[in-house]
Design a protein around this motif. Structure first.
Motif, PDB file in Angstrom:
ATOM      1  N   GLY A  69       0.819  -1.218   0.000  1.00 36.60           N
ATOM      2  CA  GLY A  69       0.000   0.000   0.000  1.00 36.60           C
ATOM      3  C   GLY A  69       0.844   1.256   0.000  1.00 36.60           C
ATOM      4  O   GLY A  69       0.592   2.196  -0.760  1.00 36.60           O
ATOM      5  N   ARG A  70       1.867   1.286   0.820  1.00 39.79           N
ATOM      6  CA  ARG A  70       2.737   2.468   0.880  1.00 39.79           C
ATOM      7  C   ARG A  70       3.554   2.629  -0.391  1.00 39.79           C
ATOM      8  O   ARG A  70       3.760   3.743  -0.861  1.00 39.79           O
ATOM      9  CB  ARG A  70       3.667   2.381   2.090  1.00 39.79           C
ATOM     10  CG  ARG A  70       2.944   2.736   3.378  1.00 39.79           C
ATOM     11  CD  ARG A  70       3.864   2.668   4.550  1.00 39.79           C
ATOM     12  NE  ARG A  70       3.663   1.327   5.116  1.00 39.79           N
ATOM     13  CZ  ARG A  70       4.446   0.748   5.973  1.00 39.79           C
ATOM     14  NH1 ARG A  70       5.528   1.348   6.388  1.00 39.79           N
ATOM     15  NH2 ARG A  70       4.166  -0.447   6.439  1.00 39.79           N
ATOM     16  N   LEU A  71       4.013   1.516  -0.946  1.00 40.86           N
ATOM     17  CA  LEU A  71       4.822   1.588  -2.170  1.00 40.86           C
ATOM     18  C   LEU A  71       3.982   1.958  -3.377  1.00 40.86           C
ATOM     19  O   LEU A  71       4.449   2.656  -4.275  1.00 40.86           O
ATOM     20  CB  LEU A  71       5.529   0.255  -2.412  1.00 40.86           C
ATOM     21  CG  LEU A  71       6.598  -0.120  -1.397  1.00 40.86           C
ATOM     22  CD1 LEU A  71       7.071  -1.540  -1.632  1.00 40.86           C
ATOM     23  CD2 LEU A  71       7.763   0.843  -1.459  1.00 40.86           C
ATOM     24  N   ALA A  72       2.742   1.500  -3.415  1.00 43.10           N
ATOM     25  CA  ALA A  72       1.863   1.783  -4.552  1.00 43.10           C
ATOM     26  C   ALA A  72       1.469   3.257  -4.597  1.00 43.10           C
ATOM     27  O   ALA A  72       1.140   3.778  -5.653  1.00 43.10           O
ATOM     28  CB  ALA A  72       0.614   0.903  -4.490  1.00 43.10           C
ATOM     29  N   ASP A  73       1.527   3.933  -3.454  1.00 45.66           N
ATOM     30  CA  ASP A  73       1.120   5.335  -3.377  1.00 45.66           C
ATOM     31  C   ASP A  73       2.199   6.313  -3.822  1.00 45.66           C
ATOM     32  O   ASP A  73       1.955   7.512  -3.879  1.00 45.66           O
ATOM     33  CB  ASP A  73       0.704   5.690  -1.942  1.00 45.66           C
ATOM     34  CG  ASP A  73      -0.604   5.026  -1.555  1.00 45.66           C
ATOM     35  OD1 ASP A  73      -1.353   4.617  -2.471  1.00 45.66           O
ATOM     36  OD2 ASP A  73      -0.874   4.909  -0.349  1.00 45.66           O
ATOM     37  N   ARG A  74       3.392   5.817  -4.101  1.00 42.04           N
ATOM     38  CA  ARG A  74       4.465   6.725  -4.529  1.00 42.04           C
ATOM     39  C   ARG A  74       5.280   6.076  -5.636  1.00 42.04           C
ATOM     40  O   ARG A  74       5.344   4.849  -5.709  1.00 42.04           O
ATOM     41  CB  ARG A  74       5.359   7.102  -3.350  1.00 42.04           C
ATOM     42  CG  ARG A  74       6.030   5.942  -2.693  1.00 42.04           C
ATOM     43  CD  ARG A  74       6.732   6.393  -1.411  1.00 42.04           C
ATOM     44  NE  ARG A  74       7.144   5.246  -0.648  1.00 42.04           N
ATOM     45  CZ  ARG A  74       8.397   4.816  -0.563  1.00 42.04           C
ATOM     46  NH1 ARG A  74       9.353   5.450  -1.196  1.00 42.04           N
ATOM     47  NH2 ARG A  74       8.697   3.766   0.161  1.00 42.04           N
ATOM     48  N   PRO A  75       5.871   6.908  -6.473  1.00 47.40           N
ATOM     49  CA  PRO A  75       6.685   6.332  -7.549  1.00 47.40           C
ATOM     50  C   PRO A  75       7.915   5.641  -6.967  1.00 47.40           C
ATOM     51  O   PRO A  75       8.620   6.209  -6.133  1.00 47.40           O
ATOM     52  CB  PRO A  75       7.080   7.529  -8.412  1.00 47.40           C
ATOM     53  CG  PRO A  75       6.681   8.747  -7.671  1.00 47.40           C
ATOM     54  CD  PRO A  75       5.817   8.349  -6.517  1.00 47.40           C
ATOM     55  N   VAL A  76       8.130   4.420  -7.354  1.00 47.47           N
ATOM     56  CA  VAL A  76       9.274   3.668  -6.850  1.00 47.47           C
ATOM     57  C   VAL A  76       9.685   2.661  -7.922  1.00 47.47           C
ATOM     58  O   VAL A  76       8.845   2.113  -8.623  1.00 47.47           O
ATOM     59  CB  VAL A  76       8.923   2.952  -5.520  1.00 47.47           C
ATOM     60  CG1 VAL A  76       7.830   1.917  -5.721  1.00 47.47           C
ATOM     61  CG2 VAL A  76      10.134   2.312  -4.880  1.00 47.47           C
ATOM     62  N   SER A  77      10.983   2.466  -8.054  1.00 46.67           N
ATOM     63  CA  SER A  77      11.468   1.392  -8.915  1.00 46.67           C
ATOM     64  C   SER A  77      11.346   0.113  -8.103  1.00 46.67           C
ATOM     65  O   SER A  77      12.087  -0.092  -7.141  1.00 46.67           O
ATOM     66  CB  SER A  77      12.924   1.632  -9.301  1.00 46.67           C
ATOM     67  OG  SER A  77      13.487   0.434  -9.803  1.00 46.67           O
ATOM     68  N   LEU A  82      13.274  -4.005  -4.373  1.00 46.48           N
ATOM     69  CA  LEU A  82      13.451  -5.423  -4.054  1.00 46.48           C
ATOM     70  C   LEU A  82      14.926  -5.783  -3.914  1.00 46.48           C
ATOM     71  O   LEU A  82      15.307  -6.519  -2.998  1.00 46.48           O
ATOM     72  CB  LEU A  82      12.795  -6.295  -5.138  1.00 46.48           C
ATOM     73  CG  LEU A  82      11.273  -6.305  -5.132  1.00 46.48           C
ATOM     74  CD1 LEU A  82      10.750  -6.924  -6.420  1.00 46.48           C
ATOM     75  CD2 LEU A  82      10.727  -7.033  -3.917  1.00 46.48           C
ATOM     76  N   TYR A  83      15.760  -5.254  -4.794  1.00 47.21           N
ATOM     77  CA  TYR A  83      17.202  -5.520  -4.719  1.00 47.21           C
ATOM     78  C   TYR A  83      17.768  -5.029  -3.388  1.00 47.21           C
ATOM     79  O   TYR A  83      18.492  -5.746  -2.692  1.00 47.21           O
ATOM     80  CB  TYR A  83      17.923  -4.842  -5.888  1.00 47.21           C
ATOM     81  CG  TYR A  83      19.417  -5.048  -5.854  1.00 47.21           C
ATOM     82  CD1 TYR A  83      19.993  -6.112  -6.523  1.00 47.21           C
ATOM     83  CD2 TYR A  83      20.249  -4.183  -5.152  1.00 47.21           C
ATOM     84  CE1 TYR A  83      21.371  -6.322  -6.495  1.00 47.21           C
ATOM     85  CE2 TYR A  83      21.612  -4.379  -5.110  1.00 47.21           C
ATOM     86  CZ  TYR A  83      22.168  -5.443  -5.778  1.00 47.21           C
ATOM     87  OH  TYR A  83      23.512  -5.644  -5.731  1.00 47.21           O
TER      88      TYR A  83
END
Length: 92
Positions: A69-77, A82-83
């Motif tokens: 949820g937190r990652l989906a709300d902001r642009p992130v590679s 994951l790396y």
């Protein structure tokens, strides 16, 4: 089968949002299929142990599920995230 085929073409961000919003298991499975080789590779390079690498792989994707949820709300590679997480967990 048609939904799984569509998932393969969807961007990571869309799949992550679908999982975060609707707990779409097919979307999450596609993310695992797509990124497991990257995560496994970094874990094996750090740990030099297949069993340990498998444990860290699972821990990495469990953390992704928890933070979706937190990652989906902001642009992130997602691959970069994951790396970084896999390497940190493997070192610990």
């Amino acid at each position: 089968v048609l939904r799984a085929a569509a998932d393969a073409a969807d961007p990571d961000g869309e799949l992550l949002a679908r999982f975060a919003d609707r707990r779409d298991e097919a979307a999450f499975a596609e993310l695992v299929r797509r990124h497991a080789p990257l995560v496994t590779g970094v874990c094996r390079r750090v740990l030099r142990d297949d069993h340990g690498a498998e444990d860290v792989l699972q821990a990495t994707f469990l953390l992704l599920a928890r933070k979706a949820g937190r990652l989906a709300d902001r642009p992130v590679s997602l691959a970069g995230w994951l790396y970084t997480v896999a390497r940190r967990l493997a070192v610990e």
